[in-house]
Design a protein around this motif. Sequence first.
Motif, PDB file in Angstrom:
ATOM      1  N   GLU A 172      52.589  26.488  31.610  1.00 36.36           N
ATOM      2  CA  GLU A 172      53.616  27.435  31.199  1.00 36.36           C
ATOM      3  C   GLU A 172      53.728  27.501  29.675  1.00 36.36           C
ATOM      4  N   SER A 173      53.478  26.376  29.022  1.00 39.30           N
ATOM      5  CA  SER A 173      53.563  26.343  27.554  1.00 39.30           C
ATOM      6  C   SER A 173      52.520  27.257  26.914  1.00 39.30           C
ATOM      7  N   TRP A 174      51.378  27.437  27.597  1.00 44.88           N
ATOM      8  CA  TRP A 174      50.344  28.318  27.048  1.00 44.88           C
ATOM      9  C   TRP A 174      50.799  29.777  27.079  1.00 44.88           C
ATOM     10  N   GLY A 197      51.868  32.037  23.599  1.00 42.95           N
ATOM     11  CA  GLY A 197      50.941  33.140  23.354  1.00 42.95           C
ATOM     12  C   GLY A 197      49.492  32.734  23.400  1.00 42.95           C
ATOM     13  N   ARG A 198      49.211  31.471  23.746  1.00 37.74           N
ATOM     14  CA  ARG A 198      47.813  31.027  23.844  1.00 37.74           C
ATOM     15  C   ARG A 198      47.085  31.772  24.946  1.00 37.74           C
ATOM     16  N   LEU A 199      47.786  32.090  26.011  1.00 38.10           N
ATOM     17  CA  LEU A 199      47.214  32.888  27.095  1.00 38.10           C
ATOM     18  C   LEU A 199      47.925  34.235  27.136  1.00 38.10           C
ATOM     19  N   ARG A 200      47.133  35.285  27.184  1.00 34.05           N
ATOM     20  CA  ARG A 200      47.687  36.633  27.242  1.00 34.05           C
ATOM     21  C   ARG A 200      47.581  37.156  28.664  1.00 34.05           C
ATOM     22  N   ALA A 232      50.268  19.123  32.447  1.00 35.11           N
ATOM     23  CA  ALA A 232      50.128  18.357  31.210  1.00 35.11           C
ATOM     24  C   ALA A 232      49.443  19.141  30.102  1.00 35.11           C
ATOM     25  N   GLY A 233      49.010  20.383  30.387  1.00 38.74           N
ATOM     26  CA  GLY A 233      48.391  21.216  29.372  1.00 38.74           C
ATOM     27  C   GLY A 233      46.918  20.938  29.142  1.00 38.74           C
ATOM     28  N   MET A 234      46.253  20.257  30.105  1.00 43.07           N
ATOM     29  CA  MET A 234      44.849  19.916  29.922  1.00 43.07           C
ATOM     30  C   MET A 234      43.944  21.132  30.117  1.00 43.07           C
ATOM     31  N   GLY A 235      44.369  22.077  30.956  1.00 35.72           N
ATOM     32  CA  GLY A 235      43.555  23.249  31.232  1.00 35.72           C
ATOM     33  C   GLY A 235      44.180  24.081  32.327  1.00 35.72           C
ATOM     34  N   ILE A 236      43.426  25.088  32.777  1.00 34.99           N
ATOM     35  CA  ILE A 236      43.875  25.916  33.892  1.00 34.99           C
ATOM     36  C   ILE A 236      43.084  25.528  35.127  1.00 34.99           C
ATOM     37  N   SER A 256      57.001  21.613  37.662  1.00 30.61           N
ATOM     38  CA  SER A 256      57.540  21.962  36.349  1.00 30.61           C
ATOM     39  C   SER A 256      56.400  22.089  35.341  1.00 30.61           C
ATOM     40  N   GLY A 257      56.449  23.154  34.534  1.00 28.26           N
ATOM     41  CA  GLY A 257      55.433  23.357  33.510  1.00 28.26           C
ATOM     42  C   GLY A 257      54.206  24.090  33.981  1.00 28.26           C
ATOM     43  N   VAL A 258      54.211  24.561  35.235  1.00 28.56           N
ATOM     44  CA  VAL A 258      53.057  25.283  35.787  1.00 28.56           C
ATOM     45  C   VAL A 258      53.509  26.664  36.242  1.00 28.56           C
ATOM     46  N   ARG A 259      52.709  27.666  35.907  1.00 25.63           N
ATOM     47  CA  ARG A 259      52.968  29.010  36.385  1.00 25.63           C
ATOM     48  C   ARG A 259      51.741  29.512  37.135  1.00 25.63           C
TER      49      ARG A 259
END
Length: 309
Positions: free
Chosen positions: A174-176, A180-183, A243-247, A260-263
């Motif tokens: 979700e942080s990406w 704006g890291r992911l469009r 954890a923001g490691m990847g998709i 939490s933190g995943v979309r």
Amino acid sequence: MDVRQLRHFVAVAETLHFGRAAARLGITQPPLSQSIQALERELGAPLFERTRRSVALTPFGADWLPHVQQALDGVEALAETADRIRLGRAGRLELSFVSTADYSILPLLVARFRALYPEVEIALTEATSDRQVTALSEGHGQVGIIIPQGEAVLPEGFAYRRLVSEPLIAAVPESWIESGRLRTVSGRLPAEAVISSSLIVFPRRAAPSFYDLVTGYYAACGGSAHVVQNAIQMQTIISLVSAGMGIALVPASLRHLARSGVRYLPLAAEAPQLETGIVWRRDDMTPTLGNFLRMIDSLPELATDEPSG
């Protein structure tokens, strides 16, 4: 002692009269008396206090009676139990499943089968598709929920039936999105965003068809997958995304795994379809397995095929 002697004891204990007990049993009194005497010798204690006018249970006999009655009730129920097992209404069903099924088809199958056959014990084992097929080949388990291995042929004597097919979606940090890291485009993840992102996926050795489906999508979009981490549990993959490691590209039913933190986002390009089905040995058609397969045929929620393999 045998069941006949136990029935003789209960008849006398309930009537407290050898003549009436013999009549109830359909025998004469002398063999009944001999049977009780032999039972008492075997037990090493008298069961009845006898006089010319009365018969009464000894304290030992009174204490032993309910245990004998319970044992005889169990014996009487054996024929009915055998019928339930023969018809698959009792017994055991050993079902293995891939982790992705835990969020799609498995809850429906287990809930429906339990409702129809509450006396059947369901033994569940989570395992990758290859391990399930190997275990079934070695005689372990009865049926498995697997992701079919592409064009690979199942071992001889196996049958396969498709259960569901669902599109892959993207699980992204979700942080990406917020940074704006992911469009996204209209709430979907475009192909270029997928290709440019690091990927978390099952190792190919554990799930070759799933791995090939994911990497094939990258190739179809004109790129290649940059795999940063492998994991064999879907829960672990989603945790690493959080954890923001990847998709990760996951089955659409994984939306049920809230973290939490995943979309979860649909793919903008045409999404690949992940098939899930069941596999079993044709020569191991137990009554419980037969009922399980017939239940699947009756479920309107499933688009089932005829068995193959």
